[in-house]
Design a protein around this motif. Structure first.
Motif, PDB file in Angstrom:
ATOM      1  N   LEU A  68       0.688  -1.512  -0.050  1.00 52.90           N
ATOM      2  CA  LEU A  68      -0.228   0.007   0.262  1.00 52.90           C
ATOM      3  C   LEU A  68       0.805   1.033  -0.142  1.00 52.90           C
ATOM      4  N   ARG A  69       0.368   2.740  -0.524  1.00 48.86           N
ATOM      5  CA  ARG A  69       0.817   3.697  -0.583  1.00 48.86           C
ATOM      6  C   ARG A  69       0.245   5.081  -0.344  1.00 48.86           C
ATOM      7  N   ALA A  70      -0.058   5.206   0.334  1.00 47.15           N
ATOM      8  CA  ALA A  70      -0.105   6.966   0.533  1.00 47.15           C
ATOM      9  C   ALA A  70      -0.403   8.162   0.208  1.00 47.15           C
ATOM     10  N   ARG A  71      -2.126   7.912  -0.079  1.00 50.69           N
ATOM     11  CA  ARG A  71      -2.120   9.107  -1.588  1.00 50.69           C
ATOM     12  C   ARG A  71      -3.632  10.073  -0.266  1.00 50.69           C
ATOM     13  N   GLN A  72      -3.843  11.422  -1.457  1.00 52.21           N
ATOM     14  CA  GLN A  72      -4.789  12.327  -0.773  1.00 52.21           C
ATOM     15  C   GLN A  72      -6.164  11.924  -1.295  1.00 52.21           C
ATOM     16  N   PHE A  73      -7.186  12.168  -0.600  1.00 55.61           N
ATOM     17  CA  PHE A  73      -8.446  12.193  -0.550  1.00 55.61           C
ATOM     18  C   PHE A  73      -8.864  13.164  -2.265  1.00 55.61           C
ATOM     19  N   THR A  74      -9.282  12.598  -2.834  1.00 58.74           N
ATOM     20  CA  THR A  74     -10.032  14.411  -3.882  1.00 58.74           C
ATOM     21  C   THR A  74     -11.049  13.433  -4.304  1.00 58.74           C
ATOM     22  N   ALA A  75     -11.520  15.107  -4.388  1.00 61.70           N
ATOM     23  CA  ALA A  75     -13.372  15.413  -4.676  1.00 61.70           C
ATOM     24  C   ALA A  75     -13.761  14.240  -6.043  1.00 61.70           C
ATOM     25  N   GLY A  76     -12.877  13.251  -6.936  1.00 61.64           N
ATOM     26  CA  GLY A  76     -13.271  12.716  -7.221  1.00 61.64           C
ATOM     27  C   GLY A  76     -13.734  11.145  -7.487  1.00 61.64           C
ATOM     28  N   ASP A  77     -12.918  11.060  -5.593  1.00 61.31           N
ATOM     29  CA  ASP A  77     -13.744   9.589  -5.232  1.00 61.31           C
ATOM     30  C   ASP A  77     -14.898   9.610  -4.377  1.00 61.31           C
ATOM     31  N   PHE A  78     -16.073  10.672  -4.939  1.00 58.90           N
ATOM     32  CA  PHE A  78     -17.286  10.355  -4.733  1.00 58.90           C
ATOM     33  C   PHE A  78     -17.756   9.611  -5.598  1.00 58.90           C
ATOM     34  N   ASN A  91     -12.072  13.996   9.947  1.00 55.66           N
ATOM     35  CA  ASN A  91     -11.955  12.819   8.720  1.00 55.66           C
ATOM     36  C   ASN A  91     -13.506  13.372   7.888  1.00 55.66           C
ATOM     37  N   LEU A  92     -14.620  12.984   8.465  1.00 58.87           N
ATOM     38  CA  LEU A  92     -15.657  12.889   7.250  1.00 58.87           C
ATOM     39  C   LEU A  92     -16.200  14.374   7.821  1.00 58.87           C
ATOM     40  N   ARG A  93     -15.572  15.569   8.605  1.00 58.11           N
ATOM     41  CA  ARG A  93     -16.090  16.805   7.943  1.00 58.11           C
ATOM     42  C   ARG A  93     -15.143  16.930   6.479  1.00 58.11           C
ATOM     43  N   ASP A  94     -14.119  16.972   6.326  1.00 58.42           N
ATOM     44  CA  ASP A  94     -12.592  17.516   6.061  1.00 58.42           C
ATOM     45  C   ASP A  94     -13.258  16.769   3.979  1.00 58.42           C
ATOM     46  N   VAL A  95     -13.862  15.323   4.299  1.00 52.44           N
ATOM     47  CA  VAL A  95     -14.383  14.676   3.206  1.00 52.44           C
ATOM     48  C   VAL A  95     -15.502  15.629   2.747  1.00 52.44           C
ATOM     49  N   GLU A  96     -16.345  15.321   3.502  1.00 53.54           N
ATOM     50  CA  GLU A  96     -17.965  16.417   3.539  1.00 53.54           C
ATOM     51  C   GLU A  96     -17.276  17.301   2.468  1.00 53.54           C
ATOM     52  N   ALA A  97     -16.914  18.074   2.944  1.00 51.80           N
ATOM     53  CA  ALA A  97     -16.511  19.628   2.151  1.00 51.80           C
ATOM     54  C   ALA A  97     -15.740  19.525   1.586  1.00 51.80           C
ATOM     55  N   HIS A  98     -15.446  18.462   0.487  1.00 55.94           N
ATOM     56  CA  HIS A  98     -14.739  18.542  -0.626  1.00 55.94           C
ATOM     57  C   HIS A  98     -16.360  17.597  -2.135  1.00 55.94           C
ATOM     58  N   ARG A  99     -17.153  17.426  -0.963  1.00 54.43           N
ATOM     59  CA  ARG A  99     -18.399  16.910  -2.211  1.00 54.43           C
ATOM     60  C   ARG A  99     -18.723  17.336  -3.176  1.00 54.43           C
ATOM     61  N   PRO A 100     -18.835  17.393  -4.079  1.00 56.69           N
ATOM     62  CA  PRO A 100     -20.035  17.822  -5.214  1.00 56.69           C
ATOM     63  C   PRO A 100     -21.380  18.146  -5.092  1.00 56.69           C
ATOM     64  N   ALA A 101     -21.611  18.740  -6.420  1.00 60.41           N
ATOM     65  CA  ALA A 101     -22.602  18.794  -6.076  1.00 60.41           C
ATOM     66  C   ALA A 101     -23.183  17.712  -6.784  1.00 60.41           C
ATOM     67  N   GLY A 102     -24.713  17.372  -5.887  1.00 64.81           N
ATOM     68  CA  GLY A 102     -25.021  16.342  -6.990  1.00 64.81           C
ATOM     69  C   GLY A 102     -24.341  14.759  -6.530  1.00 64.81           C
ATOM     70  N   ALA A 103     -23.719  15.209  -5.355  1.00 68.13           N
ATOM     71  CA  ALA A 103     -22.590  13.880  -5.621  1.00 68.13           C
ATOM     72  C   ALA A 103     -23.614  13.121  -4.007  1.00 68.13           C
ATOM     73  N   ASP A 104     -23.751  11.635  -4.469  1.00 71.78           N
ATOM     74  CA  ASP A 104     -24.915  10.945  -3.193  1.00 71.78           C
ATOM     75  C   ASP A 104     -23.804   9.801  -2.423  1.00 71.78           C
ATOM     76  N   THR A 105     -23.215   9.526  -2.688  1.00 72.56           N
ATOM     77  CA  THR A 105     -22.145   8.845  -2.137  1.00 72.56           C
ATOM     78  C   THR A 105     -21.820   9.022  -0.515  1.00 72.56           C
ATOM     79  N   PRO A 106     -22.368   7.814   0.354  1.00 71.95           N
ATOM     80  CA  PRO A 106     -22.575   8.164   1.558  1.00 71.95           C
ATOM     81  C   PRO A 106     -21.278   7.833   2.078  1.00 71.95           C
TER      82      PRO A 106
END
Length: 148
Positions: A68-78, A91-106
């Motif tokens: 495994l190798r570290a990578r950074q979360f991106t909005a595209g992960d949604f 972490n949850l707040r940081d992820v949600e701050a990157h949520r694109p409009a219309g993304a419904d991934t839980p």
């Protein structure tokens, strides 16, 4: 169960790679279509292997994190994942701050899958130094996720 799951922590060198490795081992033979990945909200360790003491603790339990190798979360992960599981509420707040409009991934806390443990977060062993305690909780959460 969702087929593409992303585990998220702060730097992607302790908790989230351990969750990915534990889940990969536990799901082997049980859910062949499962796609797992992990990342961090911060980019300090991009490209690094999991932290040595975490790899050692995981290795003693039969989990190999060495690939495994570290990578950074991106909005595209949604768009790439069906479920995003965070190790703590920051972490949850940081992820949600990157949520694109219309993304419904839980996006949920990983500990939601082990409510019997009464933990609101997987404590960061980089700071607590309790790698085995973090793995105990990660294993309980992974087992709960597989049952769900």
């Amino acid at each position: 169960m969702p087929q593409r799951i992303l585990f998220v922590c702060l730097g992607n060198i302790c908790r989230s790679p351990a969750a990915e490795g534990v889940m990969r081992a536990m799901a082997e033979g049980r859910d062949p279509g499962l796609v797992l990945d992990s990342c961090g909200t911060g980019g300090w360790h991009v490209g690094d292997a999991p932290y040595g003491p975490m790899q050692a603790s995981a290795g003693r339990r039969g989990y190999d994190l060495s690939d495994l190798r570290a990578r950074q979360f991106t909005a595209g992960d949604f768009a790439r994942f069906d479920l995003i599981l965070c190790m703590d509420s920051a972490n949850l707040r940081d992820v949600e701050a990157h949520r694109p409009a219309g993304a419904d991934t839980p996006v949920r806390l990983f500990t939601d899958f082990a409510p019997e443990r009464g933990a609101e977060a997987v404590p960061d062993p980089y700071y607590t130094r309790d790698f085995d305690g973090a793995l105990d909780l990660i294993e309980a959460c992974a087992e709960g996720l597989l049952r769900s």
